[in-house]
Motif scaffolding. Structure first.
Motif, mmCIF file in Angstrom:
data_model
loop_
_atom_site.group_PDB
_atom_site.id
_atom_site.type_symbol
_atom_site.label_atom_id
_atom_site.label_comp_id
_atom_site.label_asym_id
_atom_site.label_seq_id
_atom_site.Cartn_x
_atom_site.Cartn_y
_atom_site.Cartn_z
ATOM 1 N N LEU A 1 0.625 -0.433 -0.330
ATOM 2 C CA LEU A 1 0.012 0.055 0.061
ATOM 3 C C LEU A 1 0.916 1.166 0.312
ATOM 4 N N LEU A 2 1.475 1.281 1.004
ATOM 5 C CA LEU A 2 3.167 2.705 1.012
ATOM 6 C C LEU A 2 3.671 2.829 -0.643
ATOM 7 N N VAL A 3 4.366 1.245 -1.185
ATOM 8 C CA VAL A 3 4.716 1.402 -2.374
ATOM 9 C C VAL A 3 4.109 2.747 -3.396
ATOM 10 N N TYR A 4 2.630 2.229 -3.386
ATOM 11 C CA TYR A 4 1.971 3.113 -4.311
ATOM 12 C C TYR A 4 1.506 4.057 -4.223
ATOM 13 N N LEU A 5 1.161 3.715 -3.342
ATOM 14 C CA LEU A 5 0.389 5.450 -3.060
ATOM 15 C C LEU A 5 2.041 6.952 -3.158
ATOM 16 N N ILE A 6 3.120 6.072 -2.669
ATOM 17 C CA ILE A 6 3.932 7.131 -2.405
ATOM 18 C C ILE A 6 4.759 6.657 -3.767
ATOM 19 N N SER A 7 4.424 5.740 -4.987
ATOM 20 C CA SER A 7 4.618 5.822 -6.383
ATOM 21 C C SER A 7 4.037 6.139 -7.287
ATOM 22 N N ILE A 8 2.971 6.215 -6.813
ATOM 23 C CA ILE A 8 2.166 6.455 -8.609
ATOM 24 C C ILE A 8 2.590 8.211 -8.378
ATOM 25 N N PRO A 9 1.342 9.237 -7.614
ATOM 26 C CA PRO A 9 1.788 10.119 -7.337
ATOM 27 C C PRO A 9 3.543 11.085 -7.533
ATOM 28 N N LEU A 10 4.521 9.994 -7.085
ATOM 29 C CA LEU A 10 5.183 10.187 -7.309
ATOM 30 C C LEU A 10 5.801 9.723 -8.694
ATOM 31 N N GLY A 11 5.787 9.476 -9.770
ATOM 32 C CA GLY A 11 5.978 9.023 -11.220
ATOM 33 C C GLY A 11 5.093 10.032 -11.832
ATOM 34 N N ILE A 12 3.291 10.522 -11.074
ATOM 35 C CA ILE A 12 3.282 11.698 -12.183
ATOM 36 C C ILE A 12 3.772 12.455 -12.494
ATOM 37 N N ARG A 13 4.168 13.460 -10.891
ATOM 38 C CA ARG A 13 4.781 14.026 -10.481
ATOM 39 C C ARG A 13 6.242 14.116 -11.363
ATOM 40 N N LYS A 14 6.507 13.702 -11.327
ATOM 41 C CA LYS A 14 8.325 13.098 -12.581
ATOM 42 C C LYS A 14 7.673 13.707 -13.803
ATOM 43 N N ALA A 15 6.174 12.825 -14.079
ATOM 44 C CA ALA A 15 6.309 13.161 -15.710
ATOM 45 C C ALA A 15 5.519 13.991 -16.411
ATOM 46 N N ILE A 16 5.061 14.555 -14.662
ATOM 47 C CA ILE A 16 4.886 16.192 -15.339
ATOM 48 C C ILE A 16 5.809 17.170 -15.159
ATOM 49 N N ASN A 17 6.862 17.261 -15.105
ATOM 50 C CA ASN A 17 8.045 17.749 -15.070
ATOM 51 C C ASN A 17 9.060 17.387 -15.551
ATOM 52 N N ASP A 18 8.603 16.383 -15.885
ATOM 53 C CA ASP A 18 9.751 15.431 -17.103
ATOM 54 C C ASP A 18 11.540 16.461 -17.883
ATOM 55 N N GLY A 19 12.318 16.375 -16.737
ATOM 56 C CA GLY A 19 13.441 16.925 -17.725
ATOM 57 C C GLY A 19 13.885 17.890 -16.205
ATOM 58 N N SER A 20 13.144 18.392 -15.322
ATOM 59 C CA SER A 20 13.293 19.140 -14.893
ATOM 60 C C SER A 20 13.995 19.387 -13.268
ATOM 61 N N LYS A 21 14.374 19.817 -12.563
ATOM 62 C CA LYS A 21 15.679 19.719 -10.987
ATOM 63 C C LYS A 21 14.714 18.624 -10.155
ATOM 64 N N PHE A 22 13.461 19.416 -9.823
ATOM 65 C CA PHE A 22 12.847 17.548 -9.551
ATOM 66 C C PHE A 22 12.859 16.195 -9.615
ATOM 67 N N ASP A 23 12.561 16.515 -11.345
ATOM 68 C CA ASP A 23 13.077 15.192 -11.756
ATOM 69 C C ASP A 23 13.949 14.193 -11.951
ATOM 70 N N ILE A 24 15.093 15.217 -12.143
ATOM 71 C CA ILE A 24 16.269 14.367 -11.940
ATOM 72 C C ILE A 24 16.926 13.932 -10.266
ATOM 73 N N VAL A 25 16.646 15.157 -9.702
ATOM 74 C CA VAL A 25 17.009 15.098 -8.082
ATOM 75 C C VAL A 25 16.112 13.613 -7.111
ATOM 76 N N SER A 26 14.782 13.492 -7.338
ATOM 77 C CA SER A 26 14.929 12.646 -7.481
ATOM 78 C C SER A 26 14.477 11.531 -8.316
ATOM 79 N N SER A 27 14.897 10.762 -8.684
ATOM 80 C CA SER A 27 15.753 10.019 -9.630
ATOM 81 C C SER A 27 16.658 9.808 -9.440
ATOM 82 N N SER A 28 17.835 10.226 -9.112
ATOM 83 C CA SER A 28 19.261 10.189 -8.287
ATOM 84 C C SER A 28 18.753 9.733 -7.013
ATOM 85 N N VAL A 29 17.736 10.003 -5.965
ATOM 86 C CA VAL A 29 17.113 9.545 -5.147
ATOM 87 C C VAL A 29 16.880 8.213 -5.366
ATOM 88 N N VAL A 30 15.880 8.467 -5.916
ATOM 89 C CA VAL A 30 15.202 7.353 -5.783
ATOM 90 C C VAL A 30 16.071 5.273 -6.554
#
Length: 364
Positions: free
Chosen positions: A144-173
């Motif tokens: 449940l926690l994996v889906y509750l975290i991953s789906i909103p995070l994945g959507i946010r990364k798709a909306i901000n594709d190539g942004s600083k948030f996308d790069i930093v979050s990809s590195s952390v993940v």
């Protein structure tokens, strides 16, 4: 949809039988069955894991028995009376042909009669039920926690594709995914469970010793207090794949013609994303839910159960395999196979809920 579900439920029976046949055949080939385990126990050559489950450190010795004319098919049986070997075979049901043992086993399993453990004086059903709360807690909350975290995070990364948030979050993940969950569990223990720095969370168990004396609210707090570190260790390496899958699914859909048409009609970006794109992008994500749940429930929690002294189904299946406790092995296999097949049906049902255009009944 009803006819499709009935067909899938009917197919569960032959699928289960096929899974059990393959695993039963493999187990028969592997050396070191329960008879060999008991022989090793009696001759004093049993390993620690066997001794722990058999409940004896040593057995009766038969050093004075002349075995020069005795040819046994079991390794280590020299020096034991042939009648003792026959008694052991009869005790574990190994005196019958393999196909007879399999037929009898499946007859019992169809009525959920799993028999008794070879090395524990307890019914398999009661053993599995005793271990179930730990595995259900780890598997359910982690999924449940994996889906509750991953789906909103994945959507946010798709909306901000190539942004600083996308790069930093990809590195952390990615860094979190690269760290094995058992290694991260050890790090958490060192820092937060009385290792060298802080003693905030408990080191073992699912409940406190005075759990029965607590109020309902205190029991809930105590329950999640014990689960905090195990769940954190499993989450860090668990949501990377689903996050990137969600992001890529959204990126694949946002460039489709129906999205361009929806935007040209003046729909808001939120309406486009969650009213049109979300429905199609989530199909592939939901398809992986059954396998993700089963994987977390059984295999992924094994090391976590050992490190945090959580006695669950993953640890039970592993130890049963070591000791060749066949009733426990096949019972857990039967349970997880049945659960996996049912979760597959639920996954298909969720398909039709998210996208009503999918009609499984029209398939032949």
């Amino acid at each position: 949809m009803g006819a499709y579900i009935i067909r899938r439920l009917i197919l569960v029976i032959p699928t289960l039988i096929g899974i059990m046949i393959i695993n039963f055949a493999v187990v028969q080939i592997v050396p070191g069955g329960p008879v060999e385990q008991m022989i090793a126990e009696m001759t004093g050559t049993a390993v620690d894991s066997t001794a722990r489950f058999s409940g004896a450190d040593s057995g009766e010795s038969f050093d004075n028995f002349d075995s020069s004319n005795f040819d046994s098919k079991y390794r280590g049986a020299q020096g034991l009376d042939p009648d003792i070997i026959k008694e052991i075979e009869e005790m574990y049901g190994m005196n019958k042909p393999a196909h007879i043992r399999f037929i009898n086993m499946m007859k019992d399993y169809l009525t959920f009669n799993f028999g008794e453990s070879f090395f524990r004086d307890q019914k398999v059903t009661s053993i599995v039920l005793d271990k179930m709360p730990v595995s259900i807690s780890l598997g359910l909350w982690t999924t449940l926690l994996v889906y509750l975290i991953s789906i909103p995070l994945g959507i946010r990364k798709a909306i901000n594709d190539g942004s600083k948030f996308d790069i930093v979050s990809s590195s952390v993940v990615t860094i979190g995914y690269a760290i094995p969950n058992f290694l991260f569990a050890v790090i958490l223990i060192v820092f937060f469970a009385g290792g060298r720095f802080y003693d905030i969370f408990p080191l073992r168990g699912l409940f406190s010793e005075n759990f029965d004396e607590l109020t309902l609210f205190q029991k809930i707090i105590d329950y999640f207090w014990h689960l905090a570190l195990p769940l954190t260790a499993m989450l860090v390496s668990g949501f990377a794949g689903l996050t990137f899958l969600t992001k890529n699914s959204f990126l694949d859909q946002v460039n489709q013609q129906y999205v361009i048409t929806a935007r040209s009609k003046g729909l808001t970006e939120r309406k486009v994303l969650y009213g049109h794109v979300f429905r199609n992008a989530m199909l592939i994500v939901i398809a992986g839910f059954p396998s993700a749940f089963i994987g977390i429930l059984f295999s992924s929690s094994l090391f976590i159960e050992v490190i945090f002294s959580l006695d669950g189904l993953g640890l039970l299946g592993y130890e049963a395999a070591l000791t060749r406790d066949y009733p426990v092995i096949f019972a857990t296999l039967y349970f997880f196979s049945l659960l996996g097949l049912v979760m597959g049906i639920i996954g298909d049902f969720m398909y039709s809920i998210i996208d009503p255009r999918i009609d499984f009944e029209s398939r032949q």
